[in-house]
Each structure stands twice: as structure tokens, then as C-alpha cells.
Design an enzyme around this catalytic site. Structure first.
Site, PDB file in Angstrom:
ATOM      1  CE  LYS A  49      22.663  28.384   5.212  1.00 35.66           C
ATOM      2  NZ  LYS A  49      23.904  27.623   5.451  1.00 35.66           N
ATOM      3  NE  ARG A  69      27.156  22.005  -2.328  1.00 39.50           N
ATOM      4  CZ  ARG A  69      27.033  22.248  -1.019  1.00 39.50           C
ATOM      5  NH1 ARG A  69      26.576  23.423  -0.582  1.00 39.50           N
ATOM      6  NH2 ARG A  69      27.365  21.322  -0.122  1.00 39.50           N
ATOM      7  CG  ASP A  73      20.804  22.940   8.026  1.00 32.54           C
ATOM      8  OD1 ASP A  73      21.607  22.642   8.928  1.00 32.54           O
ATOM      9  OD2 ASP A  73      21.156  23.229   6.871  1.00 32.54           O
ATOM     10  CE  LYS A 125      24.790  21.053  11.332  1.00 31.94           C
ATOM     11  NZ  LYS A 125      25.449  20.887  10.039  1.00 31.94           N
ATOM     12  NE  ARG A 138      21.392  25.700  14.112  1.00 30.37           N
ATOM     13  CZ  ARG A 138      21.582  25.748  12.797  1.00 30.37           C
ATOM     14  NH1 ARG A 138      21.481  24.633  12.086  1.00 30.37           N
ATOM     15  NH2 ARG A 138      21.859  26.881  12.200  1.00 30.37           N
TER      16      ARG A 138
HETATM   17  C1  S3P Z   1      25.525  22.393   4.208  1.00 30.72           C
HETATM   18  C2  S3P Z   1      25.660  21.197   4.852  1.00 30.72           C
HETATM   19  C3  S3P Z   1      25.178  20.983   6.226  1.00 30.72           C
HETATM   20  C4  S3P Z   1      24.189  22.048   6.668  1.00 30.72           C
HETATM   21  C5  S3P Z   1      24.625  23.424   6.296  1.00 30.72           C
HETATM   22  C6  S3P Z   1      24.840  23.544   4.799  1.00 30.72           C
HETATM   23  C7  S3P Z   1      26.093  22.516   2.839  1.00 30.72           C
HETATM   24  O1  S3P Z   1      26.279  21.006   7.099  1.00 30.72           O
HETATM   25  O2  S3P Z   1      23.980  21.967   8.055  1.00 30.72           O
HETATM   26  O3  S3P Z   1      23.641  24.383   6.675  1.00 30.72           O
HETATM   27  O4  S3P Z   1      25.748  23.474   2.124  1.00 30.72           O
HETATM   28  O5  S3P Z   1      26.881  21.638   2.451  1.00 30.72           O
HETATM   29  P1  S3P Z   1      27.167  19.692   7.391  1.00 30.72           P
HETATM   30  O6  S3P Z   1      27.683  19.220   6.117  1.00 30.72           O
HETATM   31  O7  S3P Z   1      28.272  20.159   8.289  1.00 30.72           O
HETATM   32  O8  S3P Z   1      26.236  18.747   8.067  1.00 30.72           O
END
Ligand code: S3P
Length: 442
Positions: A32, A37, A329, A356, A360
Site C-alpha cells: 500500500k 508513492r 500496522d 489510526k 486500534r
Molecule cells: C504509512 C505510514 C504509517 C502506516 C500507514 C502507512 C505510509 O503511518 O501506519 O498504514 O505509507 O507512510 P504513520 O506514518 O502515521 O505511522
């Protein structure tokens, strides 16, 4: 044995009874974080970006729609090959309507870094109920330090947000949280800004932005000792081919399912094992899980392996400190694993989980305790007394994808019938989750 009942509004996942065994080879959807990105960098680069293995979940679809509304051309989304024609040297177009990030924090936070830096352009950004309640000040504040004009609800803390793009100035930002979303937001704003912009975080968070920005032609300096990243502004990105590995956060459900189910052996193919994401493998190893990494290789700048997991006799462990951002996650599914481990597992330093897609910590404690688990909620974590027998129950996803899938794996190992309401949440990051669940059980 496993049924998905679909009504117009919601899906209900019903797991009739405990699984006796699990077998099969699983291909998981694309990562994801990398999918978001690839779409974003492709959208702002010159020329064409080709993305193979894009995640077709709701979250990357939100990113694609937002950037299409700002002038990028994106072919129909599929997991084979997506082509993004970027805006190149031009600035992002002012969208004709509100940009909707849906459920996706990554879309909103990373995109804000780019929007803030488009002089004289006006943008409005919103999201679903969950995203509108999540903290945005963590990116708005540093962007304001760079000179951004961003306005939002609750004293600039929540979306909907309005952005009036500005010429920004570079800063050195010391982030109080280890967050790849915060880091990436500032790096993207820094890319659009003259001079060097640095982000220092308290612990290392996922580094997909750094890797991909470099491969698209940006100049970055990385200091691993101080967890600092510096980007030089003004680089002209050039479209690339991005091959998205499978998402280790999605693989985690099968790793735990394989470890806690008797007579199980699963092979999960093509999993991204970037060291900033492999905390889950280390935690499961501490818990005695039988997991082997096979066929290790590198695909387009990201390390990848096939993972084999077998039924294991798990033991409790303590998860805290610098490993937390590397498995942030995966804590909901680790909580499920801990219910099946001998002893008391303690998870600490994980207060980020409260902001989140749902809280959670609270949700996992409440829902697993309904099944007979023995979990005590801590301000920043969970204390999970393992070795209990879980009983099927009726539970809710709270519209959080990782909660829906974690509870399904718990249900697979619970006595009696488990019902998970609003199970459609899984499609945020794993649209084929239930199909795979059915395949490996039968
Ligand atoms: C992500 C960073 C994480 C993660 C999210 C995806 C990302 O969040 O929990 O599912 O793609 O940069 P945080 O940067 O807020 O911890």
C-alpha cells in the site's frame, strides 16, 4: 464454512467453525505504501511512469483520483501495468472540486506536502468519517513553519482542510513522532522548495519515500544514526518503472494464521522485506513462530522474499521501543497471535495506534475480549494474557481494514461461529482477502 453475506451497504463475514488445517500458496496484493508513492511521484514527474503490481485497494484509488483531478493522466488501474503520465515541469492544476482522500491518511498527509508548495493554487481536501477525525496538525504545523497557508476544522487539526499554495522555505524539522507520513509530507514539500529540507525523527520509520524519490532523480542524504533525511529542493523527477512488491502488512495475517492454526503450512510469495517493515518477522521469531525466508532477491530497489510459515507453539514476548514503527500496522494481528501464545505478551510505546483508522488498542481489546481473550488495555499498548480458548462471537470492524482481517484470523481459530460486521473494510488494503481465506481453509 466461510461465507460473505453482501447487502447493499455492508458485508458480513461468517466463519462457521474452527479451521482444522490451512494449506496453500498465497499471492498477496501490492504494498500500500509503495503504491501510493508510485502514483504520486509518477503524477509529478516528467514523462511516463509504469507501475507493475499496484495495490487495487480503495486507498490507492483515492490517491489516483486526487492526482487525476490535478492534471496527471493515469490509465485504468490494474495489478499488471498502470501508466501514469506526470505533469512534469508544470505545477499541479487547481482541481475543480474537493479532493477526497477517502479513508487514506497516507493520501491526505503526503499530498498536503505537495499542495502547500503550489504557489497561488487553491485546494480543499477531505476524507471519510474516520479520516476527518484523525490528527492533521502533525503535518500542518511543520508545513506552516515552511510558510504554508492551511486552514482546517478544530483550530487547524482536522479535515476538511483548505490550502492556499505558497512558495515555501526550507526547514529542519524535528518530528515528535516516528511517522513515515509526516516525514514523507515534509520531504515532498522540501522537494518543491529551494535549499535543503531535513526531517529528524525519534526512531526510524518506513523509508519507501526516500528510496523512490532517489530512483526518480531526487538528491537525498540519509543519516541513519540520527534518523535524519535531507532532501535538496528543485530536482526534476523523471518517470520510472516501479515494481511493487507484496505488502508485508497483508502477509502478516497469513503469517499469524499459519502459526496459530494446527496442521498449517502456507507459502506467501513475493513479500516486500524492506528492513523498515520487518518488525513483524522479528516479533514472530521472538514468539517462536516457524517462519522461513526463501528465494531472497531485490526487485526495483526493494528487498523481496517468499515466506513459509508452519504451525508453531508460540510463547509470549515484550514488544516496545524502536521496533514499534517497524511493525506499527501489524499490532492488531500480533494481538491475535499473543492470545495463542503461552504467557503474557506486553506491547508498549504504541500510543500511535489510537489515531489510526480506528483506536486500534481499544478496539482489539474490546473485540478479542468478547471472544474470551484476556487483554488489559494500557495507555500506550496492550497486556495480553495468552493460552486462552477463544470462542466465536459477533464483532465489528469499526470500518477499519486491519481490524476486520485480524478478527477474521481470530475467528478461524475460535470455537463456534464468528460473525464480523462491516467486513467490507478489508478492501481498503486487501480486496481479495476473503477469497484467499476460503482458498486456504478448504
Ligand atoms: C504509512 C505510514 C504509517 C502506516 C500507514 C502507512 C505510509 O503511518 O501506519 O498504514 O505509507 O507512510 P504513520 O506514518 O502515521 O505511522
Amino acid at each position: 464454512m466461510i461465507n460473505l453475506i453482501k447487502t447493499n451497504e455492508h458485508h458480513q463475514l461468517i466463519i462457521e467453525k474452527k479451521a482444522n488445517s490451512l494449506h496453500g500458496t498465497i499471492t498477496i496484493p501490492g504494498d500500500k505504501s509503495i503504491s501510493h508513492r508510485a502514483l504520486m511521484l509518477g503524477a509529478i514527474a516528467s514523462g511516463e511512469t509504469t507501475i507493475e503490481g499496484l495495490l487495487l485497494g480503495e486507498d490507492p484509488r483515492s490517491t489516483a483520483k486526487c492526482f487525476e483531478a490535478m492534471g496527471a493522466q493515469i490509465s485504468e488501474l490494474n495489478s499488471k501495468k498502470v501508466t501514469v503520465t506526470g505533469i512534469g515541469q508544470k505545477t499541479l492544476q487547481e482541481p475543480l472540486n474537493v479532493l477526497d482522500a477517502g479513508n487514506s491518511g497516507t493520501t491526505m498527509r503526503l499530498m498536503l506536502g505537495l499542495l502547500a508548495a503550489q504557489p497561488r493554487k487553491f485546494f480543499t481536501v477531505t476524507g471519510d468519517d474516520s479520516l476527518r477525525s484523525r490528527p492533521m496538525a502533525r503535518v500542518i504545523k511543520p508545513l506552516q513553519d515552511m510558510g504554508a497557508l492551511i486552514y482546517g476544522r478544530n483550530d487547524n487539526k482536522n479535515a476538511p482542510l483548505a490550502v492556499i499554495g505558497q512558495k515555501l522555505k526550507s526547514i529542519h524539522y524535528y518530528s515528535p513522532v516516528a511517522s513515515a507520513q509526516v516525514k514523507s509530507c515534509i520531504l515532498l514539500a522540501g522537494l518543491m522548495t529551494e535549499g535543503k529540507t531535513t526531517v529528524t525523527e525519534p526512531a526510524l520509520s518506513r523509508d519507501h519515500s526516500e528510496r523512490m524519490l532517489r530512483s526518480f532523480g531526487a538528491t537525498l542524504e540519509i543519516d541513519t544514526d540520527t534518523h535524519s533525511v535531507t532532501i535538496e529542493g528543485g530536482a526534476k523527477l523523471q518517470g520510472q518503472t516501479v515494481i511493487v512488491p507484496g505488502d508485508i502488512s497483508s502477509a502478516a495475517f497469513w503469517l499469524v494464521a499459519g502459526a496459530i492454526t494446527p496442521n498449517a503450512e502456507l507459502i506467501i510469495e513475493n513479500v516486500g522485506i524492506n528492513p523498515t517493515r520487518t518488525g513483524i518477522l522479528e516479533a514472530l521469531e521472538m514468539m517462536n513462530a516457524d517462519i522461513t525466508l526463501e528465494n531472497q532477491r531485490e526487485t526495483a530497489g526493494e528487498p523481496v522474499a517468499d515466506l513459509r510459515v508452519k504451525s508453531s507453539k508460540l510463547k509470549a514476548c515484550t514488544i516496545e521501543g524502536a521496533i514499534i514503527p517497524r511493525l506499527i500496522d501489524e499490532i492488531p494481528i500480533l494481538a491475535v497471535a499473543a492470545c495463542f501464545a503461552e504467557g503474557t505478551t506486553v506491547i508498549k510505546d504504541a500510543e500511535e495506534l489510537r489515531v489510526k483508522e480506528s483506536d486500534r488498542l481499544a478496539v482489539m481489546a474490546t473485540e478479542l475480549n468478547k471472544m474470551g481473550a484476556n487483554i488489559v488495555e494500557l495507555p500506550d499498548g496492550l497486556e495480553i494474557n495468552g493460552g486462552v480458548t477463544l470462542k466465536g462471537s459477533t464483532m465489528d470492524s469499526y470500518t477499519d481494514h486491519r481490524i476486520a482481517m485480524s478478527l477474521a484470523i481470530a475467528g478461524l481459530n475460535a470455537q463456534g461461529k464468528t460473525i464480523i460486521n462491516r467486513a467490507e473494510a478489508a478492501s481498503i488494503s486487501y480486496p481479495t482477502f476473503v477469497d484467499t481465506l476460503i482458498k486456504i481453509v478448504s
